[in-house]
Design a protein around this motif. Structure first.
Motif, short mmCIF file in Angstrom:
data_model
loop_
_atom_site.label_atom_id
_atom_site.label_comp_id
_atom_site.label_asym_id
_atom_site.label_seq_id
_atom_site.Cartn_x
_atom_site.Cartn_y
_atom_site.Cartn_z
N GLY A 61 0.81 -1.21 0.00
CA GLY A 61 0.00 0.00 0.00
C GLY A 61 0.84 1.25 0.00
O GLY A 61 2.07 1.19 -0.03
N MET A 62 0.14 2.38 0.05
CA MET A 62 0.81 3.67 0.00
C MET A 62 -0.06 4.73 0.65
O MET A 62 -1.26 4.55 0.84
CB MET A 62 1.10 4.07 -1.45
CG MET A 62 -0.15 4.31 -2.27
SD MET A 62 0.25 4.66 -3.99
CE MET A 62 -1.26 5.51 -4.50
N GLY A 63 0.55 5.85 0.96
CA GLY A 63 -0.16 7.00 1.49
C GLY A 63 0.80 8.17 1.57
O GLY A 63 2.02 8.00 1.60
N ALA A 64 0.24 9.37 1.63
CA ALA A 64 1.06 10.57 1.70
C ALA A 64 0.43 11.56 2.65
O ALA A 64 -0.77 11.50 2.94
CB ALA A 64 1.22 11.19 0.31
N ILE A 65 1.25 12.46 3.13
CA ILE A 65 0.76 13.57 3.94
C ILE A 65 1.34 14.85 3.36
O ILE A 65 2.52 14.93 3.03
CB ILE A 65 1.10 13.37 5.44
CG1 ILE A 65 0.38 14.41 6.29
CG2 ILE A 65 2.59 13.32 5.67
CD1 ILE A 65 0.34 14.05 7.77
N LYS A 66 0.47 15.83 3.21
CA LYS A 66 0.84 17.12 2.64
C LYS A 66 0.71 18.18 3.72
O LYS A 66 -0.33 18.26 4.38
CB LYS A 66 -0.08 17.46 1.46
CG LYS A 66 0.18 18.79 0.81
CD LYS A 66 -0.79 19.01 -0.34
CE LYS A 66 -0.55 20.35 -1.01
NZ LYS A 66 -1.51 20.56 -2.12
N GLU A 67 1.76 18.96 3.90
CA GLU A 67 1.68 20.04 4.89
C GLU A 67 0.93 21.22 4.30
O GLU A 67 1.32 21.75 3.26
CB GLU A 67 3.09 20.46 5.32
CG GLU A 67 3.04 21.51 6.42
CD GLU A 67 4.36 21.70 7.10
OE1 GLU A 67 4.79 20.77 7.81
OE2 GLU A 67 4.96 22.77 6.91
N LEU A 68 -0.18 21.60 4.97
CA LEU A 68 -0.95 22.77 4.54
C LEU A 68 -0.45 24.02 5.26
O LEU A 68 -0.43 25.09 4.68
CB LEU A 68 -2.44 22.55 4.80
CG LEU A 68 -3.05 21.37 4.03
CD1 LEU A 68 -4.49 21.16 4.41
CD2 LEU A 68 -2.90 21.56 2.53
N ASP A 69 -0.11 23.89 6.52
CA ASP A 69 0.60 24.92 7.27
C ASP A 69 1.27 24.25 8.46
O ASP A 69 1.24 23.03 8.57
CB ASP A 69 -0.29 26.11 7.65
CG ASP A 69 -1.41 25.79 8.62
OD1 ASP A 69 -1.20 24.98 9.55
OD2 ASP A 69 -2.51 26.34 8.46
N SER A 70 1.86 25.01 9.33
CA SER A 70 2.72 24.43 10.36
C SER A 70 1.99 23.52 11.34
O SER A 70 2.63 22.71 12.02
CB SER A 70 3.45 25.52 11.13
OG SER A 70 2.51 26.35 11.80
N ASP A 71 0.67 23.61 11.43
CA ASP A 71 -0.04 22.72 12.35
C ASP A 71 -1.23 22.01 11.71
O ASP A 71 -2.13 21.53 12.38
CB ASP A 71 -0.48 23.47 13.61
CG ASP A 71 -1.63 24.43 13.38
OD1 ASP A 71 -1.86 24.82 12.22
OD2 ASP A 71 -2.31 24.78 14.36
N TYR A 72 -1.19 21.88 10.38
CA TYR A 72 -2.33 21.32 9.66
C TYR A 72 -1.85 20.53 8.46
O TYR A 72 -1.09 21.03 7.63
CB TYR A 72 -3.23 22.47 9.22
CG TYR A 72 -4.54 22.12 8.58
CD1 TYR A 72 -5.18 20.89 8.76
CD2 TYR A 72 -5.17 23.04 7.76
CE1 TYR A 72 -6.39 20.61 8.16
CE2 TYR A 72 -6.39 22.77 7.16
CZ TYR A 72 -6.99 21.54 7.36
OH TYR A 72 -8.19 21.26 6.77
N GLY A 73 -2.28 19.27 8.37
CA GLY A 73 -1.88 18.42 7.26
C GLY A 73 -3.06 17.81 6.53
O GLY A 73 -4.17 17.75 7.06
N GLU A 74 -2.80 17.37 5.31
CA GLU A 74 -3.81 16.71 4.49
C GLU A 74 -3.33 15.31 4.13
O GLU A 74 -2.19 15.14 3.70
CB GLU A 74 -4.05 17.51 3.21
CG GLU A 74 -5.04 16.85 2.27
CD GLU A 74 -5.21 17.59 0.95
OE1 GLU A 74 -6.05 17.13 0.15
OE2 GLU A 74 -4.50 18.59 0.70
N LEU A 75 -4.20 14.32 4.27
CA LEU A 75 -3.88 12.97 3.84
C LEU A 75 -4.17 12.85 2.35
O LEU A 75 -5.21 13.31 1.87
CB LEU A 75 -4.71 11.94 4.62
CG LEU A 75 -4.56 11.96 6.13
CD1 LEU A 75 -5.34 10.82 6.75
CD2 LEU A 75 -3.10 11.90 6.54
#
Length: 166
Positions: A61-75
């Motif tokens: 499997g796979m997955g990623a996390i994207k930083e939206l700002d310093s305290d908020y991420g998107e899967l």
């Protein structure tokens, strides 16, 4: 089972094939204007950290996390290889990404996904782990197909502080 989830540079043939399968699946089950899955080149952009999951030496499997700002991420780009469906791999990847988010100090993570039978297994997993529907974030727009979910992450306790028993 020997499970390893590792940061991945997306150069391997197997992972590139799984990304292609993911994109193909999103196009098959989503209106063309609603496919927000990222191709390899966008998964390599700054701010996106991509992981692959390997079980007994096989890509699972796979997955990623994207930083939206310093305290908020998107899967992003969560996908289980077909041979590993129903074996807890999606949950393992989700838990890994949530641990990454906590380690980064994020207070919440969100995601955008579709609606319909093809999305129900993933939605069930997200809801099991506390995700709830939320307003649109980033550049997403809520409509009859797209929905956004979010999870508030507890603030980490300072070193040496023990949680208070409930």
């Amino acid at each position: 089972m020997d499970l390893r989830i590792v940061e991945d540079d997306l150069s391997g043939e197997a992972i590139r094939a799984l990304v292609a399968l993911h994109l193909s699946g999103m196009h098959a089950h989503s209106p063309a204007c609603k496919v927000h899955a990222l191709p390899v080149e966008k998964l390599r952009q700054p701010g996106v950290t991509f992981y692959s999951a390997w079980a007994d030496g096989n890509l699972a499997g796979m997955g990623a996390i994207k930083e939206l700002d310093s305290d908020y991420g998107e899967l992003k780009s969560m996908r289980v290889a077909p041979a590993w469906l129903g074996r807890g791999m999606g949950e393992a990847i989700l838990l890994h990404l949530l641990n990454v988010a906590r380690a980064r100090g994020y207070s919440r993570v969100s995601l955008e996904t579709g609606q319909g039978p093809a999305f129900e297994p993933a939605l069930g997993l997200y809801r099991k782990h506390g995700f709830v529907n939320c307003e649109a974030f980033a550049d997403y727009v809520l409509d009859d197909f797209s929905q956004c979910l979010t999870l508030q992450l507890p603030k980490p306790l300072p070193p040496g502080v023990q949680p208070h028993p409930s």
